[in-house]
Each structure stands twice: as C-alpha cells, then as structure tokens.
Design a protein around this motif. Structure first.
Motif, short mmCIF file in Angstrom:
data_model
loop_
_atom_site.label_atom_id
_atom_site.label_comp_id
_atom_site.label_asym_id
_atom_site.label_seq_id
_atom_site.Cartn_x
_atom_site.Cartn_y
_atom_site.Cartn_z
N VAL A 152 0.85 -1.20 0.00
CA VAL A 152 0.00 0.00 0.00
C VAL A 152 0.89 1.25 0.00
O VAL A 152 0.93 2.00 0.97
CB VAL A 152 -0.97 0.02 1.21
N GLN A 199 -2.26 -4.36 -7.40
CA GLN A 199 -3.64 -3.96 -7.09
C GLN A 199 -4.53 -4.09 -8.32
O GLN A 199 -5.68 -4.55 -8.21
CB GLN A 199 -3.64 -2.53 -6.55
N LEU A 228 -5.50 -1.35 2.36
CA LEU A 228 -5.59 -2.10 1.10
C LEU A 228 -7.01 -2.64 0.92
O LEU A 228 -7.57 -2.60 -0.18
CB LEU A 228 -4.58 -3.24 1.08
#
Length: 286
Positions: free
Chosen positions: A72, A92, A118
């Motif tokens: 993240v 992601q 996240l």
C-alpha cells in the motif's frame, strides 16, 4: 466416516506473478536501500566494543516500511526523493481484475491482507466496477462485524469478503468460501495456515481453491520462502523428522534485500545503473 462426513481439502494452489511498474519500483527500492543502510549501521557499530544485537522483532520492524511500500505505497510518504505512485499498483490492478473474474464465475471469495488500507482501496475500486464486497477489519465493532458477515456474505449475495489477517486469525470461520486469495504474504506458516483453516471447517461442503499474488523480485518472494521453510519444519516435526527442503539453500534477508537491484535489473535484461536511471526518469515524469 467418509460416507457421512465430507472432509474438505485444497482443490488447487496458484501463484500469480506480476511485474513492478517503474514508478512503484523506484519507490520500493528506496525503501529497500533504507533497510540496507540500517542493517549496515546495526551490524557495523562497535563503538562500545560490542556488536549490537539484531533481534527478529527489530528486523521485522525495519522491514515493515518495505512491506507497506510494496503493498500500500500510497500510505507512505516520500523516501529519499522518491514519491509513492499516484495510481494503482500492478498488483492492485491484477487483484481487482482477478476478484471481479472470480465473482463473475460464481465463486465465493475470501480475500485476506494485513493492511486495512488495502482492503478499503479494493472495496472502493470494486464498487466502481459494480462488484459487491464486504470489508471486515479491526476498526469495526465485533457484534456489527459478525452481523454484517452473516447477513451479507454467509447468507447473502455478496461474493467477495475482504478481511484483515488479524481478524481472521482470531477465529472467524468462513465455510462458505470457495476461493482463498492472499493479497499479501505473512512471515509465518502458522498465520497463513490459520487463515486457510477458517474455510476448511466441518460444515464446508466443497473443496477450496488457494491463490497468491506476488510482485516479481519483491518481498513477497522472500516471505514465500520463509513460509515454505517454516511449513517444512512444522510438518517434519509431525512426520518422523523427514524434512523436504534439506537440499535447498536458505537465503538470508540481508542478502536478499541487498541484491534486489541486481536481481530486478537481471529480470529486465538491464544493468543496475541503467535501471536506476530509468527509475529516476519515471519519477520525473510521474
């Protein structure tokens, strides 16, 4: 017993590997450089005639910044002049595509990761795609958490559960899940095994698929090595002391991190110095 009791098992295990985007890689390597410099200072300081002790906790504390920069990065400030990527990372983007595909095929997905940020990000991005998901993490009241889990995921039509590893590890059973997706990796086999066992319950009526997502050349791969070795130690203790990985060489974390630049440059067919130049240009263009 088999005629009356269905004993669930692991149907398949797949590891998806994605490559770094340039802006993310530069930022991640800056975090790795910080760890290497800390390690050198820690191991080289003999001002009192003795070398400083490096505990596992101390090492993991320093590695936490690398872990966050990997999974993240948007939650971390600039490191040595490198800014975190402004857009979604390659991991992601892949995870969003994969979660959407699994949901579309009728799977009940149990996604787990350490970082609540996240989970929140994926929940937001999935909503943009019209895909329903439920977030369960430690920021919620326990009673409300379980009520939402029961109504929306267990008995409802929400196909994706986004749960923090900490919540799951505490004993949150999810026998409805058909796929377990690890959004990041842990340092211990016990933790990842406990997450999986939350789905392999007596009331589970199906086998379970397991999926991982690794960024090539990243901390994910080192954590996977750690989990594999700890799994081997654990199982050999239960199986007449017969380890399966005794023929393999364990790579220590300092060597792994120090060699990250060379390893990733090799994967791209570049010299380390050329890769550094490319990453600096990517930062200027970002």
């Amino acid at each position: 017993v088999q005629r009356h009791v269905m004993i669930p098992s692991i149907k398949s295990v797949d590891t998806h590997v994605v490559s770094f985007d340039d802006d993310h890689l530069g930022f991640y390597l800056a975090a790795a450089d910080e760890f290497v410099e800390w390690w050198k200072r820690q191991r080289g300081d003999k001002s009192d005639g003795k070398r400083k002790a490096c505990t596992l906790f101390g090492v993991l504390l320093q590695l936490a910044k690398m872990d966050t920069a990997l999974n993240v990065p948007a939650t971390v400030g600039a490191i040595a002049g490198y800014r975190p990527p402004k857009s979604l990372t390659s991991a992601q983007r892949f995870q969003l595509d994969r979660l959407e595909a699994l949901a579309s095929s009728g799977e009940k997905v149990f996604y787990t990761a350490h970082h609540p940020a996240l989970l929140a990000l994926l929940h937001k991005e999935l909503a943009k795609r019209g895909v329903r998901s439920l977030v369960v993490d430690g920021n919620q009241d326990i009673a409300q958490r379980y009520a939402a889990l029961k109504a929306r995921y267990r008995q409802g039509d929400v196909p994706i559960l986004l749960a923090s590893t900490k919540c799951v590890r505490g004993g949150m059973d999810v026998p409805e899940a058909t796929t377990v997706f690890y959004g990041d990796r842990d340092w211990t086999y016990r933790t990842e095994y406990q997450v999986l066992k939350r789905t392999l319950r007596p009331q589970t009526k199906h086998d379970v698929r397991v999926e991982y997502c690794h960024v090539e050349g990243s901390l994910h791969e080192y954590q996977a090595q750690m989990v594999a070795w700890k799994r081997d130690c654990f199982r050999s203790g239960l199986d007449f002391a017969a380890p399966e990985m005794h023929h393999e060489t364990f790579e220590h974390v300092d060597a792994f991190v120090a060699g990250l630049l060379e390893q990733i440059a090799g994967l791209r067919g570049m010299r380390p110095s050329d890769l550094r130049t490319t990453l600096k240009l990517a930062q200027l263009e970002a």
